[in-house]
Design a protein around this motif. Structure first.
Motif, PDB file in Angstrom:
ATOM      1  N   ASP A 171      21.320 -75.977  25.662  1.00 23.17           N
ATOM      2  CA  ASP A 171      22.029 -74.835  25.082  1.00 23.17           C
ATOM      3  C   ASP A 171      23.468 -74.872  25.554  1.00 23.17           C
ATOM      4  N   LYS A 172      24.299 -75.594  24.806  1.00 25.30           N
ATOM      5  CA  LYS A 172      25.716 -75.635  25.158  1.00 25.30           C
ATOM      6  C   LYS A 172      26.528 -76.007  23.926  1.00 25.30           C
ATOM      7  N   LYS A 173      27.729 -75.477  23.903  1.00 22.08           N
ATOM      8  CA  LYS A 173      28.653 -75.789  22.819  1.00 22.08           C
ATOM      9  C   LYS A 173      29.442 -77.033  23.215  1.00 22.08           C
ATOM     10  N   VAL A 174      29.441 -78.022  22.349  1.00 20.86           N
ATOM     11  CA  VAL A 174      30.168 -79.254  22.647  1.00 20.86           C
ATOM     12  C   VAL A 174      31.270 -79.452  21.614  1.00 20.86           C
ATOM     13  N   GLU A 175      32.340 -80.051  22.059  1.00 20.53           N
ATOM     14  CA  GLU A 175      33.452 -80.405  21.180  1.00 20.53           C
ATOM     15  C   GLU A 175      33.462 -81.923  21.064  1.00 20.53           C
ATOM     16  N   MET A 176      33.191 -82.438  19.901  1.00 19.24           N
ATOM     17  CA  MET A 176      33.172 -83.884  19.694  1.00 19.24           C
ATOM     18  C   MET A 176      34.581 -84.365  19.370  1.00 19.24           C
ATOM     19  N   THR A 177      34.860 -85.616  19.694  1.00 22.87           N
ATOM     20  CA  THR A 177      36.203 -86.166  19.511  1.00 22.87           C
ATOM     21  C   THR A 177      36.466 -86.598  18.067  1.00 22.87           C
ATOM     22  N   ARG A 178      35.418 -86.681  17.268  1.00 23.83           N
ATOM     23  CA  ARG A 178      35.590 -87.059  15.868  1.00 23.83           C
ATOM     24  C   ARG A 178      34.568 -86.306  15.033  1.00 23.83           C
ATOM     25  N   TYR A 179      34.723 -86.372  13.719  1.00 24.11           N
ATOM     26  CA  TYR A 179      33.790 -85.705  12.825  1.00 24.11           C
ATOM     27  C   TYR A 179      32.443 -86.421  12.846  1.00 24.11           C
ATOM     28  N   ALA A 180      31.395 -85.705  12.503  1.00 26.15           N
ATOM     29  CA  ALA A 180      30.043 -86.268  12.477  1.00 26.15           C
ATOM     30  C   ALA A 180      29.951 -87.401  11.461  1.00 26.15           C
ATOM     31  N   ASP A 181      29.077 -88.350  11.746  1.00 30.02           N
ATOM     32  CA  ASP A 181      28.840 -89.454  10.816  1.00 30.02           C
ATOM     33  C   ASP A 181      27.914 -89.028   9.678  1.00 30.02           C
ATOM     34  N   TYR A 182      26.946 -88.165  10.001  1.00 29.89           N
ATOM     35  CA  TYR A 182      25.977 -87.690   9.017  1.00 29.89           C
ATOM     36  C   TYR A 182      25.676 -86.222   9.272  1.00 29.89           C
ATOM     37  N   GLN A 183      25.211 -85.577   8.225  1.00 32.07           N
ATOM     38  CA  GLN A 183      24.628 -84.254   8.325  1.00 32.07           C
ATOM     39  C   GLN A 183      23.266 -84.342   7.656  1.00 32.07           C
ATOM     40  N   PHE A 184      22.302 -83.619   8.206  1.00 30.30           N
ATOM     41  CA  PHE A 184      20.996 -83.600   7.553  1.00 30.30           C
ATOM     42  C   PHE A 184      20.355 -82.229   7.702  1.00 30.30           C
ATOM     43  N   GLN A 185      19.516 -81.921   6.730  1.00 35.38           N
ATOM     44  CA  GLN A 185      18.829 -80.635   6.697  1.00 35.38           C
ATOM     45  C   GLN A 185      17.366 -80.869   6.327  1.00 35.38           C
ATOM     46  N   PHE A 186      16.514 -80.022   6.874  1.00 32.32           N
ATOM     47  CA  PHE A 186      15.128 -80.015   6.451  1.00 32.32           C
ATOM     48  C   PHE A 186      14.575 -78.612   6.584  1.00 32.32           C
ATOM     49  N   PRO A 187      13.503 -78.350   5.821  1.00 33.89           N
ATOM     50  CA  PRO A 187      12.903 -77.022   5.899  1.00 33.89           C
ATOM     51  C   PRO A 187      12.260 -76.814   7.260  1.00 33.89           C
ATOM     52  N   PHE A 188      12.466 -75.656   7.819  1.00 33.48           N
ATOM     53  CA  PHE A 188      11.879 -75.298   9.100  1.00 33.48           C
ATOM     54  C   PHE A 188      10.987 -74.097   8.848  1.00 33.48           C
ATOM     55  N   LYS A 189       9.694 -74.279   9.037  1.00 35.72           N
ATOM     56  CA  LYS A 189       8.764 -73.192   8.761  1.00 35.72           C
ATOM     57  C   LYS A 189       8.364 -72.535  10.066  1.00 35.72           C
ATOM     58  N   ASN A 190       8.581 -71.232  10.129  1.00 35.09           N
ATOM     59  CA  ASN A 190       7.980 -70.494  11.236  1.00 35.09           C
ATOM     60  C   ASN A 190       7.000 -69.504  10.623  1.00 35.09           C
ATOM     61  N   SER A 191       6.381 -68.721  11.430  1.00 34.28           N
ATOM     62  CA  SER A 191       5.274 -67.907  10.939  1.00 34.28           C
ATOM     63  C   SER A 191       5.683 -66.881   9.896  1.00 34.28           C
ATOM     64  N   SER A 192       6.928 -66.411   9.917  1.00 34.58           N
ATOM     65  CA  SER A 192       7.287 -65.318   9.025  1.00 34.58           C
ATOM     66  C   SER A 192       8.155 -65.717   7.835  1.00 34.58           C
ATOM     67  N   GLU A 193       8.895 -66.811   7.960  1.00 32.21           N
ATOM     68  CA  GLU A 193       9.802 -67.147   6.864  1.00 32.21           C
ATOM     69  C   GLU A 193      10.151 -68.626   6.869  1.00 32.21           C
ATOM     70  N   ASN A 194      10.654 -69.079   5.744  1.00 33.81           N
ATOM     71  CA  ASN A 194      11.118 -70.456   5.627  1.00 33.81           C
ATOM     72  C   ASN A 194      12.636 -70.476   5.790  1.00 33.81           C
ATOM     73  N   LYS A 195      13.133 -71.414   6.572  1.00 31.42           N
ATOM     74  CA  LYS A 195      14.566 -71.549   6.787  1.00 31.42           C
ATOM     75  C   LYS A 195      14.936 -73.011   6.609  1.00 31.42           C
ATOM     76  N   ILE A 196      16.216 -73.262   6.481  1.00 28.27           N
ATOM     77  CA  ILE A 196      16.720 -74.624   6.436  1.00 28.27           C
ATOM     78  C   ILE A 196      17.405 -74.889   7.774  1.00 28.27           C
ATOM     79  N   ALA A 197      16.961 -75.936   8.466  1.00 25.79           N
ATOM     80  CA  ALA A 197      17.578 -76.331   9.730  1.00 25.79           C
ATOM     81  C   ALA A 197      18.642 -77.382   9.416  1.00 25.79           C
ATOM     82  N   SER A 198      19.872 -77.171   9.901  1.00 29.32           N
ATOM     83  CA  SER A 198      20.982 -78.089   9.642  1.00 29.32           C
ATOM     84  C   SER A 198      21.458 -78.724  10.940  1.00 29.32           C
ATOM     85  N   TYR A 199      21.756 -80.015  10.846  1.00 34.80           N
ATOM     86  CA  TYR A 199      22.165 -80.784  12.017  1.00 34.80           C
ATOM     87  C   TYR A 199      23.336 -81.687  11.658  1.00 34.80           C
ATOM     88  N   SER A 200      24.214 -81.923  12.645  1.00 32.33           N
ATOM     89  CA  SER A 200      25.278 -82.913  12.532  1.00 32.33           C
ATOM     90  C   SER A 200      24.930 -84.041  13.481  1.00 32.33           C
TER      91      SER A 200
END
Length: 137
Positions: A67-96
């Motif tokens: 759990d920390k905020k990081v500052e990268m020296t360059r932009y991400a190479d890729y971004q990806f998303q997938f559905p994240f299901k928890n017990s009450s709702e569906n969400k989209i999890a996004s990652y760089s």
């Protein structure tokens, strides 16, 4: 009587199969790749094979997130998303995702200030799932 039992057996198998297929619908990972040196991404790939999607989700979910905020020296190479299901709702999890300079590991950052550097093996597995290519060339 045998025909009725056979009919109900087939019906039960069809209902179970339909339920399993319905559960898998929508399970996919969308991947965008950075174009050029700017922070502009284009659609790159969609992963929808259920075993590969599940493996990628497990790799990301079971990583040792910090759990920390990081500052990268360059932009991400890729971004990806997938559905994240928890017990009450569906969400989209996004990652760089960044491939670090040695080309052996990847680092991932979320919008919710979480960071992880994956192991070499997990990096190679996730990268191959997301891009279809080997991490180390």
């Amino acid at each position: 009587m045998k025909k009725i039992i056979l009919l109900f057996s087939l019906l039960a198998v069809l209902l179970v199969t339909a339920g399993c297929l319905n559960e898998m619908v929508g399970q996919k990972i969308t991947v965008q790749k950075r174009t050029g040196k700017e922070n502009i991404f284009e659609e790159f790939k969609e992963v929808n094979q259920s075993k590969r999607v599940e493996k990628a989700i497990d790799l990301v979910k079971n990583a040792n997130w910090e759990d920390k905020k990081v500052e990268m020296t360059r932009y991400a190479d890729y971004q990806f998303q997938f559905p994240f299901k928890n017990s009450s709702e569906n969400k989209i999890a996004s990652y760089s995702l960044w491939v670090i300079q040695n080309g052996e590991n990847v680092e991932i950052v979320t919008d919710s200030d979480k960071y992880v550097k994956l192991t070499k093996q997990d990096s190679a597995n996730l990268y191959e799932i997301l891009t279809g290519e080997e991490l180390i060339k």
